[in-house]
Design an enzyme around this catalytic site. Sequence first.
Site, PDB file in Angstrom:
ATOM      1  N   GLN A 175      91.910  53.217  12.740  1.00 11.49           N
ATOM      2  CA  GLN A 175      92.958  52.215  12.541  1.00 11.49           C
ATOM      3  C   GLN A 175      92.523  51.196  11.494  1.00 11.49           C
ATOM      4  OE1 GLN A 175      95.866  52.390  14.603  1.00 11.49           O
ATOM      5  NE2 GLN A 175      96.714  50.920  13.182  1.00 11.49           N
ATOM      6  N   PHE A 176      92.614  51.561  10.217  1.00 11.73           N
ATOM      7  CA  PHE A 176      92.190  50.641   9.159  1.00 11.73           C
ATOM      8  C   PHE A 176      93.028  49.375   9.139  1.00 11.73           C
ATOM      9  CE2 PHE A 176      95.584  52.795   6.936  1.00 11.73           C
ATOM     10  CZ  PHE A 176      96.085  51.837   6.064  1.00 11.73           C
ATOM     11  N   THR A 177      94.236  49.414   9.703  1.00 14.89           N
ATOM     12  CA  THR A 177      95.107  48.237   9.667  1.00 14.89           C
ATOM     13  C   THR A 177      94.587  47.097  10.549  1.00 14.89           C
ATOM     14  OG1 THR A 177      96.555  49.110  11.398  1.00 14.89           O
ATOM     15  CG2 THR A 177      97.163  49.590   9.118  1.00 14.89           C
TER      16      THR A 177
END
Length: 165
Positions: free
Chosen positions: A93-95
Amino acid sequence: MLFFSLTQNFRTFATMRIVIQRVQHASVTIEGVVKSAIGQGFLILLGICDEDSAEDVDWLVKKVANLRVFDDENHVMNRSILDIQGEALVVSQFTLFASYKKGNRPSWFKAGSHEHSIPLYEEFCSKLSTAIGKPVGTGEFGADMKVDLLNDGPVTICMDTKNKE
């Protein structure tokens, strides 16, 4: 001089992040096909930056495996995923590293590169699997994933390695 100071300060505060959701069940679907599905346990969203290391992975795995957020016989959150023999699903989950301070469109400059993040994601999943004694479900790094879950409680906990000391 100012650029060096800002860069040095950013590295001081860089951190591996997770969002843990206690679930009754969860799954991840990619292009219409279910890649992984679990029953009772944790859905974990994992964000990695370039300054993260194997030490961060080890600390988070230990915290996750021993986190006591499942009810005991008295309905008190006193059991770990180990105690209930629960399952885990880990989704990259880079966000979690969204920068939203300037304007309304987030930027992702704090998120780790694929070259750095993929091995740490895989290491986290492998070590968590060993820690809980069963396979860990995964998403696919960089894929467009649809995550389905039934949050139990709801119980949602944010954790990062910046706060490990």
